[in-house]
Design a protein around this motif. Structure first.
Motif, PDB file in Angstrom:
ATOM      1  N   ILE A   1       2.472   1.642  -3.568  1.00 39.56           N
ATOM      2  CA  ILE A   1       1.470   1.945  -4.325  1.00 39.56           C
ATOM      3  C   ILE A   1       1.197   3.365  -4.485  1.00 39.56           C
ATOM      4  O   ILE A   1       0.950   4.117  -5.653  1.00 39.56           O
ATOM      5  CB  ILE A   1       0.132   1.131  -4.237  1.00 39.56           C
ATOM      6  CG1 ILE A   1       0.482  -0.346  -4.756  1.00 39.56           C
ATOM      7  CG2 ILE A   1      -0.985   1.465  -5.218  1.00 39.56           C
ATOM      8  CD1 ILE A   1       0.645  -0.543  -6.544  1.00 39.56           C
ATOM      9  N   LYS A   2       0.993   4.001  -3.214  1.00 32.42           N
ATOM     10  CA  LYS A   2       0.640   5.271  -3.033  1.00 32.42           C
ATOM     11  C   LYS A   2       1.708   6.221  -3.358  1.00 32.42           C
ATOM     12  O   LYS A   2       1.433   7.495  -3.679  1.00 32.42           O
ATOM     13  CB  LYS A   2       0.237   5.606  -1.550  1.00 32.42           C
ATOM     14  CG  LYS A   2      -1.146   4.752  -1.508  1.00 32.42           C
ATOM     15  CD  LYS A   2      -1.790   5.119  -0.075  1.00 32.42           C
ATOM     16  CE  LYS A   2      -3.207   4.655   0.362  1.00 32.42           C
ATOM     17  NZ  LYS A   2      -3.629   4.862   1.775  1.00 32.42           N
ATOM     18  N   ASN A   3       3.001   5.362  -3.090  1.00 28.01           N
ATOM     19  CA  ASN A   3       4.311   6.388  -3.874  1.00 28.01           C
ATOM     20  C   ASN A   3       4.535   6.072  -5.148  1.00 28.01           C
ATOM     21  O   ASN A   3       5.537   6.348  -5.688  1.00 28.01           O
ATOM     22  CB  ASN A   3       5.360   6.388  -2.822  1.00 28.01           C
ATOM     23  CG  ASN A   3       5.164   6.849  -1.583  1.00 28.01           C
ATOM     24  OD1 ASN A   3       5.482   7.975  -1.359  1.00 28.01           O
ATOM     25  ND2 ASN A   3       4.590   6.200  -0.396  1.00 28.01           N
ATOM     26  N   LYS A   4       3.545   5.728  -6.031  1.00 27.11           N
ATOM     27  CA  LYS A   4       3.675   5.606  -7.495  1.00 27.11           C
ATOM     28  C   LYS A   4       4.569   4.459  -8.021  1.00 27.11           C
ATOM     29  O   LYS A   4       4.983   4.344  -8.918  1.00 27.11           O
ATOM     30  CB  LYS A   4       4.094   7.006  -8.149  1.00 27.11           C
ATOM     31  CG  LYS A   4       3.474   8.152  -7.679  1.00 27.11           C
ATOM     32  CD  LYS A   4       1.955   8.286  -7.777  1.00 27.11           C
ATOM     33  CE  LYS A   4       1.339   9.545  -7.166  1.00 27.11           C
ATOM     34  NZ  LYS A   4      -0.137   9.562  -7.243  1.00 27.11           N
TER      35      LYS A   4
ATOM     36  N   ILE B   1       0.866  -1.346  -0.192  1.00 23.37           N
ATOM     37  CA  ILE B   1       0.102   0.057  -0.058  1.00 23.37           C
ATOM     38  C   ILE B   1       0.844   1.306   0.108  1.00 23.37           C
ATOM     39  O   ILE B   1       0.499   2.217  -0.667  1.00 23.37           O
ATOM     40  CB  ILE B   1      -1.061  -0.004   1.206  1.00 23.37           C
ATOM     41  CG1 ILE B   1      -1.994  -1.043   1.114  1.00 23.37           C
ATOM     42  CG2 ILE B   1      -1.623   1.417   1.423  1.00 23.37           C
ATOM     43  CD1 ILE B   1      -2.853  -1.533   2.369  1.00 23.37           C
ATOM     44  N   HIS B   2       1.914   1.262   0.756  1.00 26.49           N
ATOM     45  CA  HIS B   2       2.872   2.369   0.962  1.00 26.49           C
ATOM     46  C   HIS B   2       3.390   2.740  -0.524  1.00 26.49           C
ATOM     47  O   HIS B   2       3.387   3.776  -0.729  1.00 26.49           O
ATOM     48  CB  HIS B   2       3.863   2.184   1.893  1.00 26.49           C
ATOM     49  CG  HIS B   2       4.896   3.221   1.758  1.00 26.49           C
ATOM     50  ND1 HIS B   2       5.008   4.450   2.429  1.00 26.49           N
ATOM     51  CD2 HIS B   2       6.318   3.106   1.410  1.00 26.49           C
ATOM     52  CE1 HIS B   2       5.940   4.989   2.351  1.00 26.49           C
ATOM     53  NE2 HIS B   2       6.925   4.263   1.548  1.00 26.49           N
TER      54      HIS B   2
ATOM     55  N   ASP C   1      -6.628   3.058  -8.297  1.00 25.13           N
ATOM     56  CA  ASP C   1      -5.641   3.408  -7.507  1.00 25.13           C
ATOM     57  C   ASP C   1      -3.957   2.897  -8.419  1.00 25.13           C
ATOM     58  O   ASP C   1      -3.059   3.193  -8.150  1.00 25.13           O
ATOM     59  CB  ASP C   1      -5.279   2.908  -6.268  1.00 25.13           C
ATOM     60  CG  ASP C   1      -6.396   3.314  -5.154  1.00 25.13           C
ATOM     61  OD1 ASP C   1      -6.471   4.840  -5.090  1.00 25.13           O
ATOM     62  OD2 ASP C   1      -6.935   2.706  -4.531  1.00 25.13           O
TER      63      ASP C   1
ATOM     64  N   ARG D   1       1.872  10.327 -13.188  1.00 22.84           N
ATOM     65  CA  ARG D   1       1.561   9.716 -11.980  1.00 22.84           C
ATOM     66  C   ARG D   1       1.426  10.587 -11.056  1.00 22.84           C
ATOM     67  O   ARG D   1       0.638  10.628 -10.207  1.00 22.84           O
ATOM     68  CB  ARG D   1       2.664   8.736 -11.485  1.00 22.84           C
ATOM     69  CG  ARG D   1       2.769   7.517 -12.393  1.00 22.84           C
ATOM     70  CD  ARG D   1       3.769   6.531 -12.016  1.00 22.84           C
ATOM     71  NE  ARG D   1       4.126   5.578 -13.199  1.00 22.84           N
ATOM     72  CZ  ARG D   1       5.158   4.375 -12.586  1.00 22.84           C
ATOM     73  NH1 ARG D   1       5.576   4.572 -11.572  1.00 22.84           N
ATOM     74  NH2 ARG D   1       5.408   3.535 -13.658  1.00 22.84           N
TER      75      ARG D   1
ATOM     76  N   LEU E   1      -7.476  -1.051  -1.942  1.00 23.77           N
ATOM     77  CA  LEU E   1      -7.222  -0.385  -3.049  1.00 23.77           C
ATOM     78  C   LEU E   1      -8.131  -0.737  -4.152  1.00 23.77           C
ATOM     79  O   LEU E   1      -8.797  -1.643  -4.195  1.00 23.77           O
ATOM     80  CB  LEU E   1      -5.524  -0.636  -3.480  1.00 23.77           C
ATOM     81  CG  LEU E   1      -4.570  -0.268  -2.602  1.00 23.77           C
ATOM     82  CD1 LEU E   1      -3.412  -1.019  -3.135  1.00 23.77           C
ATOM     83  CD2 LEU E   1      -4.621   1.078  -2.236  1.00 23.77           C
TER      84      LEU E   1
END
Length: 317
Positions: free
Chosen positions: A100-103, A97-98, A138, A276, A134
């Motif tokens: 993915i959220k940081n591209k 998750i970390h 996302d 992104r 997610l």
């Protein structure tokens, strides 16, 4: 021969095991039991062997008999052992998750950040199955609508040498210093745009925020960059903002064919990575934000380089 057996994979129930025990005590054969249950004889044979226990009769002699209770316990024990335990624990979940959220892409997360603990496909499956909280939106590149087909003008612009004239030793990326250039619009209005340059061999990226999509603005920034980077050749598209590149760079400039973005595929792919962070419609951004994106891209692991980053390739691995 019995021709209406139940489908493969349907397990015996506790009730069926009780019936097997009852009918065996009545001296019925396994084949007769199979017919009465609508099972294959082999299923009953295997079940009986699995459920045999030693029992003493009234003459204090031991015999092997089928016990439905023992067979059910064996079945439940084997089922627990057969369940594949998921690798999706709290730490793995938080890591995915970390990033993915940081591209980061699932591939890089799997290969670099999780060091092969799980496969790329597994991460995609967890995302699609909702196990990570997610959504498909996302993901880095959600599915887009079909692009409108563009037609090529019968009188294409000609600003300089065609990409057809670019030497093979530049095409094969054997030397550092050959760049692809483009501009990235943030909005349809006349606002600031991004000037992007991608080094073809190392995939090193340069991103600058310029005041407008004009030849003057592009040349002004390119003149400054020439003091910092070596340009042995530049490949551009036929946008008017690149019409005067040869005025400020002391190298060959090649122009791709109209509507042939794949001829500058490296730069186009990098522009996609920029999206992104700055999707279409971004009204404002800052020099600091653009510098952060540039740093992130140059430190992003690439499968092409065995997951080394462009900055590592520039520094010699």
């Amino acid at each position: 021969m019995q021709d209406n057996y139940t489908s493969k994979g349907k397990h015996l129930t506790s009730t069926e095991r009780s019936l097997i025990e009852k009918w065996r005590k009545e001296k019925q054969s396994n084949r007769q039991i199979a017919k009465r249950l609508g099972r294959s004889p082999q299923t009953i044979n295997t079940e009986v062997k699995r459920g045999l226990v030693q029992q003493m009769d009234t003459h204090r002699r031991y015999h092997m008999v089928y016990s439905s209770e023992y067979a059910q316990r064996q079945y439940e024990h084997n089922r627990k052992r057969s369940i594949k335990h998921s690798k999706l624990d709290k730490q793995v979940s938080e890591t995915i998750i970390h990033y993915i959220k940081n591209k980061f892409s699932p591939e890089v997360i799997a290969k670099v950040k999780l060091r092969g603990q799980v496969s790329t496909r597994t991460i995609y499956n967890w995302i699609y199955q909702g196990k990570l909280g997610l959504k498909r939106t996302d993901m880095l590149y959600p599915r887009k609508t079909k692009a409108i087909k563009k037609t090529v003008s019968s009188n294409p612009r000609v600003y300089g040498k065609s990409i057809d004239d670019r030497p093979e030793w530049i095409n094969n990326r054997s030397e550092i210093g050959h760049w692809e250039i483009d501009t990235v619009l943030l909005t349809k209005s006349k606002n600031s745009v991004l000037l992007t340059l991608t080094e073809r061999s190392t995939r090193f990226e340069v991103i600058r925020l310029i005041e407008a999509k004009t030849a003057c603005a592009v040349n002004s920034e390119l003149l400054r960059l020439s003091q910092e980077f070596e340009f042995k050749s530049i490949t551009a598209d036929n946008g008017s903002e690149f019409s005067r590149l040869s005025e400020v760079v002391n190298c060959e400039v090649y122009y791709a064919h109209a509507y042939a973005s794949w001829e500058r595929g490296t730069n186009e792919n990098h522009n996609r990575m920029i999206r992104r962070f700055l999707p279409k419609g971004t009204v404002k951004t800052t020099v600091q934000a653009v510098a952060h994106i540039e740093k992130w891209m140059n430190n992003y692991p690439r499968q092409l380089f065995n997951y080394k980053s462009p900055i590592q390739m520039v520094m010699g691995g």
